[in-house]
Structures are given as C-alpha cells and as structure tokens.
Design an enzyme around this catalytic site. Structure first.
Site, short mmCIF file in Angstrom:
data_model
loop_
_atom_site.label_atom_id
_atom_site.label_comp_id
_atom_site.label_asym_id
_atom_site.label_seq_id
_atom_site.Cartn_x
_atom_site.Cartn_y
_atom_site.Cartn_z
N HIS A 11 8.65 -5.64 6.54
CA HIS A 11 7.46 -5.91 7.36
C HIS A 11 7.82 -6.89 8.47
O HIS A 11 8.15 -8.05 8.22
CB HIS A 11 6.33 -6.49 6.51
CG HIS A 11 5.02 -6.53 7.24
ND1 HIS A 11 4.29 -5.39 7.49
CD2 HIS A 11 4.32 -7.55 7.80
CE1 HIS A 11 3.19 -5.71 8.16
NE2 HIS A 11 3.18 -7.01 8.35
N SER A 20 1.84 -6.05 13.29
CA SER A 20 1.06 -6.04 12.07
C SER A 20 -0.44 -5.96 12.37
O SER A 20 -0.88 -5.02 13.02
CB SER A 20 1.43 -7.26 11.22
OG SER A 20 0.91 -7.17 9.92
N ASP A 33 8.54 -0.99 3.99
CA ASP A 33 7.57 -2.07 4.26
C ASP A 33 6.60 -2.11 3.09
O ASP A 33 5.77 -1.22 2.93
CB ASP A 33 6.83 -1.78 5.57
CG ASP A 33 5.90 -2.91 5.99
OD1 ASP A 33 5.46 -3.67 5.12
OD2 ASP A 33 5.60 -2.99 7.19
#
Length: 321
Positions: free
Chosen positions: A297, A142, A268
C-alpha cells in the site's frame, strides 16, 4: 482501455507486501524539497493549507496537484518523493493538506473524509483564479485517490486546464477496503490509524463538547466505529455504510473524461477484490488500470529513492502533455 501490463519488479525483499507498506512510512527519507505554505480561506469559514514546491531553475506552466491519504499531510515521504521527482523534471507542485491535516485543528466540526471532492473543486478553482497554469495534472494517494477519482467522475465541470490524473493504491470501494483493513493480518495498521484518529477526536471533543462525548470516543475499537460515530454524521451521512456507499469512487469511474491511471498492487493488504476496477477500465476510453504484482500500500520501492509510482506518474503526465 485494455488493462496495462506492469513492469514493476522490486528487489526481492520488497516483494513482500507488508515490507513494501511499512518501509516507506518508517524509514524512507526524502530530502531537498522546499515547500512554501499558503492558507486558503474557504467560503464556509474553514481553511485548507497548501504546500507549494518548484523546480530549482524556474517556475513552470505545468502544475501537479497532490492529495495525501488517510491521516496524511503534505510532509509525508510519499508526497515529498513525488514532489521532488516532478520538480526535478520541470513541474510545479502543490500538496493539499486536507482539512484538519496540516498540523492545526480546523475551525468547523466537519473535517476531511473520503468523498470530499467539493474541497478539491474549491482548491482547483482557487488555483486557477490566482495562477495562470495552462496544464494541470492530479495525483491522489489512497483515500486521496478516491477523492480525486470521485471528483473527476461525479459531475463536476472539469476545467480544460486539467489534462490527466493518477490514483495510487486507491480503495475504489471504501467498504471493501475497510473490511480488508479490519482483518487480523492488518491489526497493526488498524491500531495505528485508530490511535491517530481517536487523538484527533479527543481534540475535537474539547472544542465541540455538544457533539462528542469522551466515553463514545474511548469505546471506538475499529475504523467503522469511528466512521459511525463521527465521519458519517459530521459530513451529512446516515451512518458509515451510507458514507461508504455514496462516496466510493468506483461508481463514478465510467464518467471520467480525461486520461486517468489507477496504479494498485495485487499484494496491497488494504484493498479487497472490489478495489480493482477491471470491468470499468475495459469499458472506458480514458481509464487505465495497472495492477502490479508487488508494491503493498503506497509502497512501490525502487533503489535510488525514486519509487516506481513516482516514475510512472511522471511518465503518464508527460504522455498527455
């Protein structure tokens, strides 16, 4: 490079993006990872804590450096899951706890942010100075993936020991991702991030009352408010938009020279259209883009507690070893 076809096919329940995102954060348990903490003192007077883990049999000359995401740390299940899979397959691992993320407030007013490639550079230099690794691979999750990809493409001298990299669920365009997280269907996630970020800002306000006021923190009702109030100003940017513009890794992807995989899922809900760098991957000789149908995610659930992103990361690392 051509866009890679993904083979990820989770059980039916985990084809839902929200379930894929929430389950690993709330219910996954990764056991058996022993970590040894090292504190690295930085030239500016601050510190970064590293969490090392090793194979059960012997230490390896191969090292994986792992970087967590927004409000993460070296004990998050997605970090432990990858560290366990890699150490079980003969890799040493070190998880970087970005500034102010290791359980102890950092010393300076600044902390971590989505463009902190200078800190990654410092840590890699420290590791190479103190450990004789001849093969290093990197994985960022991320926001940590954005830091990693920015580092690789923005002009740092990349040590020859660094051979490959993987970014998982990467918000390649920070503003695009921020816009998605701010939408109603992501309300729960945004509120969770806000709760943690504001709690840290209240701690910071006590230490640095000349820079922060409690009322200003209280009035923050979105992530962009946090970035306008603190993240941008504390790290030398005009405002949140300037921060997102300068730090998004997408603009640096064309200059990445080592084999690099980006694994992002179509479902996501944190990623907008600009976070899938299809054009950049097609034009590059070193950048591989895999977009799976499912995964949410930082999800990518598979049975037996070894997730697809962990399998895929090891596979990619080994392909260039």
């Amino acid at each position: 490079m051509p866009i890679l076809r993904s083979t990820f096919n989770p059980p039916y329940l985990f084809r839902n993006g929200h379930i894929s995102t929430i389950y690993p954060n709330l219910l996954r348990k990764v056991r058996g990872v022993l970590q040894e903490r090292e504190r690295v003192e930085l030239p500016d007077g601050d510190f970064i804590d590293l969490d090392w883990s090793y194979p059960a049999t012997k230490e390896s000359k191969k090292l994986a450096i792992i970087i967590h995401g927004l409000e993460g740390n070296g004990q998050r299940q997605y970090i432990l899951g990858l560290a366990k899979h890699l150490t079980n397959n003969g890799w040493n691992c070190v998880a970087i706890n970005l500034r102010n993320c290791s359980g102890e407030i950092n010393r300076l007013y600044r902390s971590y942010y989505g463009g902190a490639s200078e800190d990654l550079d410092l840590i890699i230099t420290h590791i190479l100075k103190n450990h004789p690794y001849n093969h290093i691979s990197l994985c960022g999750f991320s926001l940590g993936g954005n830091i990693l990809l920015k580092y690789l493409g923005e002009g740092h001298v990349i040590p020859t020991q660094i051979k490959s990299a993987v970014g998982v669920s990467v918000p390649c365009d920070l503003y695009d991702s921020l816009s998605e997280i701010s939408k109603p269907h992501n309300y729960i996630y945004q509120q969770r991030f806000l709760k943690h970020l504001k709690a840290k800002l209240y701690e910071r306000q006590i230490r640095f009352p000349e820079y922060l006021k409690k009322i200003d923190i209280k009035e923050c009702s979105s992530l962009i408010d946090i970035d306008n109030l603190y993240t941008s100003k504390a790290h030398g940017f005009k405002d949140a938009i300037d921060y997102y513009t300068q730090c998004s890794c997408k603009q640096f992807l064309h200059d990445i020279k080592i084999p690099t995989l980006i694994l992002n899922a179509k479902n996501d809900s944190f990623l907008g259209a600009q976070c899938y760098p299809t054009i950049e991957a097609k034009k590059s000789k070193t950048l591989f883009l895999e977009v799976s149908e499912y995964g949410g995610h930082v999800g990518f659930y598979l049975p037996k507690n070894i997730y697809y992103n962990e399998q895929r990361t090891l596979q990619f690392f080994e392909e260039v070893y």
